[in-house]
Design a protein around this motif. Structure first.
Motif, PDB file in Angstrom:
ATOM      1  N   SER A 120      -6.029   6.156   3.433  1.00 11.15           N
ATOM      2  CA  SER A 120      -5.809   5.772   2.043  1.00 11.15           C
ATOM      3  C   SER A 120      -4.942   6.815   1.354  1.00 11.15           C
ATOM      4  O   SER A 120      -5.100   8.021   1.584  1.00 11.15           O
ATOM      5  N   ILE A 121      -4.023   6.338   0.503  1.00 10.47           N
ATOM      6  CA  ILE A 121      -3.197   7.208  -0.329  1.00 10.47           C
ATOM      7  C   ILE A 121      -3.462   6.817  -1.782  1.00 10.47           C
ATOM      8  O   ILE A 121      -3.138   5.702  -2.186  1.00 10.47           O
ATOM      9  N   ASN A 122      -4.069   7.707  -2.543  1.00  8.85           N
ATOM     10  CA  ASN A 122      -4.408   7.420  -3.935  1.00  8.85           C
ATOM     11  C   ASN A 122      -3.284   7.907  -4.844  1.00  8.85           C
ATOM     12  O   ASN A 122      -3.086   9.108  -5.013  1.00  8.85           O
ATOM     13  N   ILE A 123      -2.588   6.949  -5.455  1.00  3.63           N
ATOM     14  CA  ILE A 123      -1.418   7.246  -6.278  1.00  3.63           C
ATOM     15  C   ILE A 123      -1.818   7.155  -7.741  1.00  3.63           C
ATOM     16  O   ILE A 123      -2.119   6.072  -8.252  1.00  3.63           O
ATOM     17  N   HIS A 124      -1.859   8.277  -8.432  1.00  2.00           N
ATOM     18  CA  HIS A 124      -2.203   8.303  -9.851  1.00  2.00           C
ATOM     19  C   HIS A 124      -0.951   7.955 -10.641  1.00  2.00           C
ATOM     20  O   HIS A 124       0.005   8.728 -10.695  1.00  2.00           O
ATOM     21  N   GLN A 125      -0.984   6.796 -11.280  1.00  2.00           N
ATOM     22  CA  GLN A 125       0.227   6.248 -11.899  1.00  2.00           C
ATOM     23  C   GLN A 125      -0.182   5.273 -12.991  1.00  2.00           C
ATOM     24  O   GLN A 125      -1.252   4.676 -12.946  1.00  2.00           O
ATOM     25  N   GLY A 126       0.677   5.095 -13.989  1.00  2.00           N
ATOM     26  CA  GLY A 126       0.420   4.124 -15.041  1.00  2.00           C
ATOM     27  C   GLY A 126      -0.326   4.735 -16.222  1.00  2.00           C
ATOM     28  O   GLY A 126      -0.597   5.941 -16.275  1.00  2.00           O
ATOM     29  N   TRP A 141       7.096  10.309  -7.883  1.00  2.00           N
ATOM     30  CA  TRP A 141       7.404   9.124  -7.089  1.00  2.00           C
ATOM     31  C   TRP A 141       6.531   7.924  -7.439  1.00  2.00           C
ATOM     32  O   TRP A 141       6.834   6.801  -7.012  1.00  2.00           O
ATOM     33  N   GLY A 142       5.462   8.123  -8.180  1.00  2.00           N
ATOM     34  CA  GLY A 142       4.504   7.047  -8.418  1.00  2.00           C
ATOM     35  C   GLY A 142       5.102   5.830  -9.087  1.00  2.00           C
ATOM     36  O   GLY A 142       4.842   4.688  -8.689  1.00  2.00           O
ATOM     37  N   ASP A 143       5.919   6.040 -10.119  1.00  2.00           N
ATOM     38  CA  ASP A 143       6.490   4.902 -10.841  1.00  2.00           C
ATOM     39  C   ASP A 143       7.468   4.117  -9.973  1.00  2.00           C
ATOM     40  O   ASP A 143       7.551   2.891 -10.070  1.00  2.00           O
ATOM     41  N   SER A 144       8.235   4.809  -9.128  1.00  2.00           N
ATOM     42  CA  SER A 144       9.157   4.112  -8.231  1.00  2.00           C
ATOM     43  C   SER A 144       8.406   3.244  -7.240  1.00  2.00           C
ATOM     44  O   SER A 144       8.782   2.092  -6.984  1.00  2.00           O
ATOM     45  N   LEU A 145       7.340   3.786  -6.676  1.00  2.00           N
ATOM     46  CA  LEU A 145       6.549   3.017  -5.724  1.00  2.00           C
ATOM     47  C   LEU A 145       5.911   1.806  -6.395  1.00  2.00           C
ATOM     48  O   LEU A 145       5.940   0.695  -5.868  1.00  2.00           O
TER      49      LEU A 145
END
Length: 594
Positions: free
Chosen positions: A65-71, A83-87
């Motif tokens: 699992s990769i937990n991306i803190h974004q938004g 990189w979060g917003d691009s992904l």
């Protein structure tokens, strides 16, 4: 911050000996990569974490699992990445937590398990393996990746190789709507914080999408080596070597991950700086910076040399192999100057410059990685009482309170709140009402005081529709507004459990207070007209009026009256609050003076 060095060998093997040492040449099923979009303000996200963990445990060594803190739920946490917003921008996200399994469609957390099961039953056209090592002295991460293609791909002519850096055991706040048992309870600490796991920190490969790999026909072997200069901190997180993870995966395009792997990570012998932080007195103006040091070598470290604020500082601190400890640096003490607004901003920077080992002697540190902390980022306001604090809280009144604390002995002089919650669906923006406004007038004794906003949940006051009154605090005295700070759902989403404002009071009051609750009042029928008003404001109230107050936008009383008519001729143009007191309760309404 980082550099990427590539060494590539792409060879087509046809019955010859394979040179790779890591990757299998036999066809294997696809491994699972869950990219979960999350944030500390998302109360259902711990349930997403638990579901992703369950999948990874079910397919041990074949799912990660990769937990991306974004938004919006991640804003201000310090856990976001470049990189979060691009992904996330590849998908339409309607709610959190959400995620993709091998970069398929964006899914609700309840759909991840079935997608993972389907993927594990599919044969991958490529195998991948990876190993990584950290040189603590130079703070260099080296990652070796090998790929072997067991089948052709007819829909694409190239693939993309991505290597991502993750970190476990990041302790911090996290909203959690699980009740009575918190979601993912085993990761909630005894003091109510949260153990964030698999937190995406950075890309080791170039850009958001990795390195393009061409020549992907059956029998092709690909080898890559990447080096990465590890910073002391990424965002608000100290980089902890012991809790880093390296995940590598191959995707057909920017989407459609074919398979992935977790690199075996080795920390080489050495000593290093593991973090830089500070502690402070509960009510004082004294701050103690400290550096965390670690020893992964096989001999004792006898002393540490730092470049601290441009000066060389040598500290004799014995650290045994395999241990971690802290070293205090010079404390920072703030004295009150008496200026109307005293800016107290202090940042300290530090770099580990050298280490003296017990047997091998002094070793200079080649890494230029520097850590910085800002531990005094506030103002001290010199004021004369009496003072009026206008307090705007959000929907969750039961979480909010305000205190006045005497800094000299850390004693509480008064406290207001907690209040009651708004009724209705507190998660729906369409249901949000205007902020509830309270006004507290107080006359503190002379000396340094702290006006402290509290939020027991730790996410601050911001669940307010910005088309209406915001949450926040406004402080005034007889001379007018001293300071204001507004919070809102879309702007200034400042998360806090405690938010302090320092007041240097020059007058010597008696510490008393009086409360004017503008929203927490009885339902007294009230009609005022004309509104906007020029000269006279008429009050239509079924109950006998015993008192009338006019308050400005700071909560300061600017006029009192009796009866059903108020002369507004002397008021400057602006927005005011009319507070009407009757035998049956109190009511208030806004009006505009033209």
């Amino acid at each position: 911050m980082k550099k990427v060095l590539l060494s590539a060998v792409a060879m087509l093997f046809a019955g010859t000996m394979i040179a790779q040492s890591l990757v299998s040449t036999e066809p294997t099923n696809r491994n699972v990569i869950i990219e979960e979009y999350t944030g500390v303000g998302c109360g259902y996200c711990p349930d997403g974490h638990a579901r992703a963990n369950a999948i990874c445990n079910q397919y041990a060594d074949h799912a990660w699992s990769i937990n991306i803190h974004q938004g919006g739920y991640a804003i201000g946490s310090g856990y976001e990445t470049a990189w979060g917003d691009s992904l996330a921008g590849q998908y339409s996200i309607s709610g959190y937590p959400c995620g993709t399994v091998n970069r398929g469609t964006m899914q609700n957390r309840g759909d991840w398990a079935s997608s993972a099961a389907s993927i594990r039953n599919q044969v991958s056209p490529v195998n991948i393996a990876a190993e990584a090592s950290i040189d603590p002295s130079s703070r260099t991460l080296t990652v070796n990746v090998e790929m072997y293609y067991t089948d052709d791909q007819t829909s694409v002519s190239s693939n993309f190789l991505t290597v991502a850096l993750l970190q476990n055991e990041v302790i911090g706040s996290q909203s959690n709507y699980g009740s009575p048992t918190p979601y993912n309870q085993e990761y909630v600490t005894a003091d109510g914080l949260y153990r964030h796991m698999h937190m995406f920190r950075d890309m080791i490969t170039p850009g958001a999408w990795g390195e393009e790999i061409t020549g992907i026909s059956t029998g092709t072997y690909v080898s890559r080596t990447y080096t990465y200069d590890i910073p002391l901190t990424i965002g608000a997180v100290n980089v902890d070597f012991e809790n880093l993870e390296v995940i590598a995966f191959v995707s057909a395009t920017h989407k459609n991950i074919l398979t992935g792997t977790k690199a075996e990570l080795t920390i080489l012998p050495g000593a290093y700086m593991a973090g830089f932080s500070y502690v402070s007195q509960p009510c004082g103006l004294e701050f103690q910076p400290y550096v965390t040091v670690a020893n992964s070598s096989e001999e004792n470290v006898m002393s540490w040399e730092f470049d601290y604020e441009g000066n060389t500082v040598t500290v004799n601190k014995i650290l045994a192999p395999g241990t971690v400890d802290t070293i205090n640096m010079e404390p920072y003490i703030i004295s009150v100057s008496g200026a109307p607004v005293q800016q107290c901003n202090a940042t300290r920077t530090i770099r580990l410059a050298g280490i003296t080992y017990e047997d091998s002697g002094y070793e200079s540190i080649s890494s230029t990685a520097t850590a910085s902390i800002s531990f005094a980022d506030f103002n001290i306001y010199t004021v004369a009482g009496p003072l009026t604090a206008r307090i705007g809280i959000d929907h969750y009144g039961s979480e909010a309170s305000v205190q006045l604390i005497n800094q000299n002995n850390c004693s509480q002089e008064w406290k207001e709140g907690p209040w009651t919650n708004r009724p209705g669906n507190l998660q729906s923006l369409s249901d949000l009402k205007p902020a509830r406004i309270y006004s507290v007038t107080f006359d503190p004794t002379a000396g340094l005081h702290i006006l402290r906003l509290n939020d027991s949940y730790g996410d601050g006051w911001y669940m307010v529709n910005d088309n209406d009154e915001p949450a926040g605090v406004w402080l005034s005295n007889a001379d007018g507004l001293i300071f204001s700070e507004e919070y809102g759902y879309y702007h200034n989403r400042l998360s806090f459990s405690e938010r302090d404002f320092y007041l240097n009071v020059t007058s010597n009051g008696d510490g008393s207070e009086s409360i004017l609750g503008i929203d927490n009042v009885a339902n007294v029928a009230l009609d005022i007209y004309p509104n906007p008003v020029t000269d006279y404001l008429n009050i239509n109230c079924a109950d006998a009026i015993t008192g009338v107050e006019v308050l400005d936008i700071t909560g300061r009383t600017v006029m009192t009256a009796t009866g059903n008519t108020v002369s507004t001729k002397a008021l400057p143009a602006g927005v005011y609050m009319l507070r009407v007191v009757t035998a049956n309760g109190v009511s208030a309404q806004k009006f505009v003076k033209e």
